[in-house]
Design a protein around this motif. Structure first.
Motif, PDB file in Angstrom:
ATOM      1  N   TYR A  46      -2.610  -4.361  18.196  1.00 26.37           N
ATOM      2  CA  TYR A  46      -1.446  -3.565  17.197  1.00 26.37           C
ATOM      3  C   TYR A  46      -1.989  -3.926  15.609  1.00 26.37           C
ATOM      4  O   TYR A  46      -3.017  -4.902  15.112  1.00 26.37           O
ATOM      5  CB  TYR A  46       0.308  -4.107  17.404  1.00 26.37           C
ATOM      6  N   ALA A  94       4.484   2.079  11.225  1.00 18.25           N
ATOM      7  CA  ALA A  94       4.258   3.858  11.346  1.00 18.25           C
ATOM      8  C   ALA A  94       4.610   3.940   9.536  1.00 18.25           C
ATOM      9  O   ALA A  94       5.625   4.161   9.669  1.00 18.25           O
ATOM     10  CB  ALA A  94       4.497   4.252  12.451  1.00 18.25           C
ATOM     11  N   THR A 146      -4.556   6.550  16.904  1.00 25.67           N
ATOM     12  CA  THR A 146      -3.174   5.434  16.441  1.00 25.67           C
ATOM     13  C   THR A 146      -2.572   6.138  17.537  1.00 25.67           C
ATOM     14  O   THR A 146      -2.662   7.396  18.003  1.00 25.67           O
ATOM     15  CB  THR A 146      -3.060   5.703  15.943  1.00 25.67           C
ATOM     16  N   ASP A 150       1.729   5.865  18.136  1.00 27.63           N
ATOM     17  CA  ASP A 150       2.510   5.949  17.332  1.00 27.63           C
ATOM     18  C   ASP A 150       3.785   4.781  18.495  1.00 27.63           C
ATOM     19  O   ASP A 150       3.536   4.811  19.597  1.00 27.63           O
ATOM     20  CB  ASP A 150       3.942   6.689  16.844  1.00 27.63           C
ATOM     21  N   THR A 196       5.129  -1.629  15.785  1.00 30.49           N
ATOM     22  CA  THR A 196       4.111  -0.350  15.237  1.00 30.49           C
ATOM     23  C   THR A 196       3.003   0.072  16.003  1.00 30.49           C
ATOM     24  O   THR A 196       2.932  -0.006  17.338  1.00 30.49           O
ATOM     25  CB  THR A 196       3.458  -2.065  14.297  1.00 30.49           C
ATOM     26  N   PRO A 197       2.024   0.866  15.181  1.00 31.30           N
ATOM     27  CA  PRO A 197       0.993   1.964  15.659  1.00 31.30           C
ATOM     28  C   PRO A 197       0.106   0.426  16.671  1.00 31.30           C
ATOM     29  O   PRO A 197      -0.011  -0.604  16.000  1.00 31.30           O
ATOM     30  CB  PRO A 197       0.609   3.044  15.268  1.00 31.30           C
ATOM     31  N   TYR A 198      -0.369   1.186  17.031  1.00 33.56           N
ATOM     32  CA  TYR A 198      -1.023   0.517  17.951  1.00 33.56           C
ATOM     33  C   TYR A 198      -2.648   1.474  18.121  1.00 33.56           C
ATOM     34  O   TYR A 198      -2.231   2.642  17.744  1.00 33.56           O
ATOM     35  CB  TYR A 198      -1.190  -0.296  19.480  1.00 33.56           C
TER      36      TYR A 198
END
Length: 173
Positions: free
Chosen positions: A37, A42, A130, A132, A138-140
């Motif tokens: 993560y 984002a 990436t 969303d 949070t993006p990962y």
């Protein structure tokens, strides 16, 4: 198609190559957690490090994070749309731009925008994108071919991803 492996990567040169002197390039380098993560929210990652902040201290931080949980380096920013039955993507990378069209719409996911890059952890490099996290998460990072996202989006059989991987291979220093 190999999307993971050990490589001797010069983080500084790769990041500088991805930006290629273009202050307006949508780039970022982000630290990763142990579960891939990104600690930024984002939409905030682009603001984490500015073009002018890529100094020795920045790269020392990046090198340290790369040897801990890893970092993500965006190498390709893409936008997409459908046009007369074709998927059309606009790619920005290393100071260059390119359009990619495909009629193989069963194997691609048309998205508004996305970014593709590499996860660097120690001497291991992984190609991916990436994702969303959705709803304020949070993006990962998801590697190509993994089950961490929509099958078409990160499939190695996706013709866009095949092109993106080749572009990224050429950007790594």
């Amino acid at each position: 198609m190999e999307t993971k492996g050990n490589i001797n990567l010069n983080v500084r040169k790769t990041v500088e190559n991805s930006v290629a002197g273009n202050e307006d390039f949508h780039f970022y380098v982000d630290e990763l957690t142990s579960r891939d993560y990104m600690p930024t929210y984002a939409g905030m990652a682009d603001e984490k490090y500015g073009y002018d902040e890529m100094d020795d201290e920045f790269f020392e931080f990046v090198e340290r994070k790369a040897s801990e949980d890893g970092i993500y380096i965006r190498l390709v920013f893409a936008t997409g749309q459908m046009d007369n039955g074709e998927a059309v993507f606009h790619l920005e990378y290393g100071g260059s731009e390119r359009e990619f069209r495909t009629s193989d719409v069963d194997n691609v996911l048309v998205f508004e925008f996305a970014d593709f890059g590499v996860k660097v952890k120690g001497d291991e490099l992984t190609f991916g994108a990436t994702i969303d996290g959705g709803c304020g998460h949070t993006p990962y990072f998801a590697e190509f071919g993994s089950d961490k996202a929509n099958d078409e989006f990160i499939s190695p059989n996706n013709p866009l991803n095949q092109l993106v991987i080749e572009i990224m291979r050429g950007m790594i220093r």
